[in-house]
Design a protein around this motif. Structure first.
Motif, PDB file in Angstrom:
ATOM      1  N   GLY A  80       0.792  -1.215   0.000  1.00  0.00           N
ATOM      2  CA  GLY A  80       0.000   0.000   0.000  1.00  0.00           C
ATOM      3  C   GLY A  80       0.828   1.269   0.000  1.00  0.00           C
ATOM      4  N   ILE A  81       0.112   2.378   0.139  1.00  0.00           N
ATOM      5  CA  ILE A  81       0.715   3.704   0.162  1.00  0.00           C
ATOM      6  C   ILE A  81       0.428   4.315   1.520  1.00  0.00           C
ATOM      7  N   LEU A  82       1.452   4.847   2.171  1.00  0.00           N
ATOM      8  CA  LEU A  82       1.317   5.530   3.449  1.00  0.00           C
ATOM      9  C   LEU A  82       1.619   7.000   3.237  1.00  0.00           C
ATOM     10  N   ARG A 137      -3.771   0.751  -5.295  1.00  0.00           N
ATOM     11  CA  ARG A 137      -3.245   0.263  -4.018  1.00  0.00           C
ATOM     12  C   ARG A 137      -3.972   0.919  -2.848  1.00  0.00           C
ATOM     13  N   LEU A 140      -4.636   2.975   0.466  1.00  0.00           N
ATOM     14  CA  LEU A 140      -4.070   4.207   0.991  1.00  0.00           C
ATOM     15  C   LEU A 140      -4.299   4.277   2.495  1.00  0.00           C
ATOM     16  N   THR A 141      -3.254   4.598   3.231  1.00  0.00           N
ATOM     17  CA  THR A 141      -3.337   4.812   4.670  1.00  0.00           C
ATOM     18  C   THR A 141      -2.827   6.216   4.959  1.00  0.00           C
ATOM     19  N   TYR A 152     -10.002   5.024   2.513  1.00  0.00           N
ATOM     20  CA  TYR A 152      -8.647   4.965   3.044  1.00  0.00           C
ATOM     21  C   TYR A 152      -8.702   4.681   4.540  1.00  0.00           C
ATOM     22  N   ALA A 202       5.112   2.100   8.480  1.00  0.00           N
ATOM     23  CA  ALA A 202       4.963   1.563   7.125  1.00  0.00           C
ATOM     24  C   ALA A 202       4.916   0.040   7.153  1.00  0.00           C
ATOM     25  N   THR A 242       1.483  -1.113   8.569  1.00  0.00           N
ATOM     26  CA  THR A 242       0.353  -0.903   7.670  1.00  0.00           C
ATOM     27  C   THR A 242       0.519  -1.631   6.331  1.00  0.00           C
ATOM     28  N   ALA A 267       2.696  -0.850   3.946  1.00  0.00           N
ATOM     29  CA  ALA A 267       2.963   0.128   2.887  1.00  0.00           C
ATOM     30  C   ALA A 267       4.341  -0.102   2.282  1.00  0.00           C
ATOM     31  N   THR A 268       4.432   0.078   0.980  1.00  0.00           N
ATOM     32  CA  THR A 268       5.721   0.019   0.307  1.00  0.00           C
ATOM     33  C   THR A 268       6.155   1.388  -0.197  1.00  0.00           C
ATOM     34  N   VAL A 294       5.975   5.591   0.825  1.00  0.00           N
ATOM     35  CA  VAL A 294       5.686   6.577   1.865  1.00  0.00           C
ATOM     36  C   VAL A 294       5.763   7.951   1.229  1.00  0.00           C
TER      37      VAL A 294
END
Length: 163
Positions: free
Chosen positions: A32-34, A59, A61-62, A107, A133, A136, A138-139, A141
């Motif tokens: 995901g995306i952080l 992807r 989103l956080t 999100y 990251a 959560t 996430a890959t 940031v």
């Protein structure tokens, strides 16, 4: 660069806020995306960038809000007051860029607790960002402030406001 001149006064030059994008070292490419929001003016640009990237890639989103810690307390009342303060700050910071974040769909939200003495407007500590990251999944940031001492944890992807 934008140059402004008002009523014959000397021009004021401002630079647009930058968005910092990092890849999490040692994580799979399909995570995901952080986005880490700090409450600064550049949050809106970072949220727009993250929303466009999440919409384009599909992807998760956080959105995390960086809050300053007051330290640990064993007093239950102080612990509860601290949790309430974190919740209020998170809600307040997420209120402004919600439209940009929801452009990619639903999100998740999180809180990034910074160690005492950290100033989220200048830089974010790499260790705390990396741990969040990983938690959560996430890959990528995205932050409005640079990550301090990112070597080993996060690698810069690119700088700029467009995905």
């Amino acid at each position: 660069m934008i140059t402004l001149s008002l009523n014959g006064h000397p021009p004021v030059t401002t630079t647009p806020p930058t968005v910092h994008v990092y890849n999490v070292t040692g994580s799979p490419a399909d995570g995901g995306i952080l986005i880490v929001l700090t409450g600064a003016r550049a949050d809106r640009d970072a949220a727009a960038h993250a929303g466009r990237l999440a919409a384009r890639t599909g992807r998760q989103l956080t959105a995390a809000v960086a809050v300053r810690s007051t330290g640990f307390s064993i007093n239950a009342l102080l612990h509860h007051a601290r949790a309430q303060r974190f919740a209020r700050q998170t809600s307040a910071v997420l209120a402004a860029p919600t439209g940009d974040l929801t452009a990619a769909g639903p999100y998740q939200s999180a809180t990034l607790v910074l160690p005492q003495g950290a100033n989220p407007y200048l830089s974010l500590p790499a260790g705390a960002v990396h741990r969040l990251a990983r938690r959560t999944g996430a890959t990528t940031v995205i932050t409005p402030a640079p990550v301090h001492n990112a070597a080993g944890h996060l690698t810069p992807a690119h700088h700029g406001a467009s995905p």
